[in-house]
Design an enzyme around this catalytic site. Sequence first.
Site, PDB file in Angstrom:
ATOM      1  N   ARG A  53     -11.775  -5.124  -9.853  1.00  0.00           N
ATOM      2  CA  ARG A  53     -11.354  -5.146  -8.448  1.00  0.00           C
ATOM      3  C   ARG A  53     -10.633  -3.849  -8.074  1.00  0.00           C
ATOM      4  O   ARG A  53     -10.805  -3.320  -6.976  1.00  0.00           O
ATOM      5  CB  ARG A  53     -10.467  -6.376  -8.180  1.00  0.00           C
ATOM      6  N   ARG A 112      -8.271  15.154   1.476  1.00  0.00           N
ATOM      7  CA  ARG A 112      -8.740  16.313   0.691  1.00  0.00           C
ATOM      8  C   ARG A 112      -7.578  17.224   0.292  1.00  0.00           C
ATOM      9  O   ARG A 112      -7.717  18.068  -0.577  1.00  0.00           O
ATOM     10  CB  ARG A 112      -9.761  17.121   1.508  1.00  0.00           C
ATOM     11  N   GLU A 166      -6.082 -16.963   4.377  1.00  0.00           N
ATOM     12  CA  GLU A 166      -5.378 -17.044   3.093  1.00  0.00           C
ATOM     13  C   GLU A 166      -3.885 -17.108   3.400  1.00  0.00           C
ATOM     14  O   GLU A 166      -3.501 -17.266   4.557  1.00  0.00           O
ATOM     15  CB  GLU A 166      -5.719 -15.839   2.216  1.00  0.00           C
ATOM     16  N   LYS A 172      -7.666  -4.193  -1.988  1.00  0.00           N
ATOM     17  CA  LYS A 172      -6.261  -4.445  -2.335  1.00  0.00           C
ATOM     18  C   LYS A 172      -5.526  -3.108  -2.231  1.00  0.00           C
ATOM     19  O   LYS A 172      -5.255  -2.439  -3.230  1.00  0.00           O
ATOM     20  CB  LYS A 172      -6.150  -5.071  -3.731  1.00  0.00           C
TER      21      LYS A 172
HETATM   22  N1  PXG Z   1      -4.391 -12.826  -1.287  1.00  0.00           N
HETATM   23  C1  PXG Z   1      -3.569 -11.763  -1.194  1.00  0.00           C
HETATM   24  C2  PXG Z   1      -3.335 -11.142   0.135  1.00  0.00           C
HETATM   25  C3  PXG Z   1      -2.950 -11.273  -2.346  1.00  0.00           C
HETATM   26  O1  PXG Z   1      -2.147 -10.223  -2.274  1.00  0.00           O
HETATM   27  C4  PXG Z   1      -4.021 -13.030  -3.626  1.00  0.00           C
HETATM   28  C5  PXG Z   1      -4.629 -13.440  -2.453  1.00  0.00           C
HETATM   29  C6  PXG Z   1      -4.331 -13.743  -4.898  1.00  0.00           C
HETATM   30  O2  PXG Z   1      -5.178 -12.943  -5.726  1.00  0.00           O
HETATM   31  P1  PXG Z   1      -5.124 -13.025  -7.320  1.00  0.00           P
HETATM   32  O3  PXG Z   1      -6.179 -12.081  -7.749  1.00  0.00           O
HETATM   33  O4  PXG Z   1      -3.744 -12.577  -7.746  1.00  0.00           O
HETATM   34  O5  PXG Z   1      -5.407 -14.419  -7.683  1.00  0.00           O
HETATM   35  C7  PXG Z   1      -3.176 -11.915  -3.582  1.00  0.00           C
HETATM   36  C8  PXG Z   1      -2.526 -11.405  -4.822  1.00  0.00           C
HETATM   37  C9  PXG Z   1       3.565 -10.893  -5.577  1.00  0.00           C
HETATM   38  C10 PXG Z   1       2.150 -10.877  -6.007  1.00  0.00           C
HETATM   39  O6  PXG Z   1       4.371 -10.276  -6.282  1.00  0.00           O
HETATM   40  C11 PXG Z   1       1.126 -11.058  -5.094  1.00  0.00           C
HETATM   41  C12 PXG Z   1      -0.186 -11.045  -5.532  1.00  0.00           C
HETATM   42  C13 PXG Z   1      -0.483 -10.865  -6.846  1.00  0.00           C
HETATM   43  C14 PXG Z   1       0.553 -10.685  -7.741  1.00  0.00           C
HETATM   44  C15 PXG Z   1       1.877 -10.693  -7.326  1.00  0.00           C
HETATM   45  O7  PXG Z   1       3.880 -11.496  -4.547  1.00  0.00           O
HETATM   46  N2  PXG Z   1      -1.136 -11.207  -4.589  1.00  0.00           N
END
Ligand code: PXG
Length: 292
Positions: free
Chosen positions: A52, A105, A184, A151
């Site tokens: 990812r 750049r 989400e 991300k």
């Molecule tokens: N949606 C968003 C907007 C995220 O930032 C997820 C879904 C879940 O994705 P994963 O791949 O982690 O299952 C995320 C991930 C934190 C923290 O410290 C936030 C995330 C991951 C790790 C830590 O709040 N967000």
Amino acid sequence: MPELIYLNGDLVPPEQAKVSVFDHGLLYGDGVFEGIRAYNGRLFRLDEHLHRLYDSAHAIALNIPLTAAEMKAAVIETVRANQLRDAYVRLVVTRGPGDLGLDPRKCPQQTVFIIADSISLYPREFYEQGLQVITCATRRNAPAALDPGIKSLNYLNNICAKLETIQAGVPEGIMLSVDGYVAECTGDNIFVVQHGEILTPPVSVGSLEGITAGVAMEIAREMGIPVRVEPFRLLTVYTADEVFLTGTAAEIAPVVMVDGRRIGEGRPGPISRALEERFRERTQSEGTPVYD
Ligand code: PXG
């Protein structure tokens, strides 16, 4: 505080882990990141997180100056250098230092850093009693403007929603797409359970393709629970038998109240509980070993 931080190829003490005020990651949020967990000396779904990361970088034409194999070795080395078995790893790649203009750049050298820290767990009550959440007024970024599937270091959209949840005194908030579909939460994906089926929004509504969400769907299918990926509105959430959130930080967290509406019996439901339990088993036995 971790003992050593990976910064551009070196492991340095935190006080030496500094980036330039000209770094475009800071000036413009121009960069990408991952949040990864280690359980019991193994990095959970490391390859998927790296995949990812490289996809997100590719989407913004950001060159990562390490191969995926080198990056994997760097993550493992950083966790090992801090002698952690259970850890939270934050991996960041920015466009690097440039000038005071947007032009990428002007950034010849990307910045790469990896922080491996001990994990701060959510309170046990979250899982035992379930979460109360609200729907945020802040809509999720429209994919046509900035795709939430990237991300990126641009998290202000999520932070604005997070501020609303703090104001409301709840730990998470649902974010809708501009046209009112459930997308989400501020840092988690969302699932509803209805008539023994699991439903989650497609990423095209505007959400991150969560790695924990993928694991939850894998487990559900193994358990013979049908999983549908389809757009839905808030009414489907309000009337669900169960609601749960998934994310690297939250793992699988049951929701029992949404905007003051009780979900199901107002207690974590059986499907959420079963998924949570099987998820925990996986985190303890799967993953890339840090120590051999
Ligand atoms: N949606 C968003 C907007 C995220 O930032 C997820 C879904 C879940 O994705 P994963 O791949 O982690 O299952 C995320 C991930 C934190 C923290 O410290 C936030 C995330 C991951 C790790 C830590 O709040 N967000």
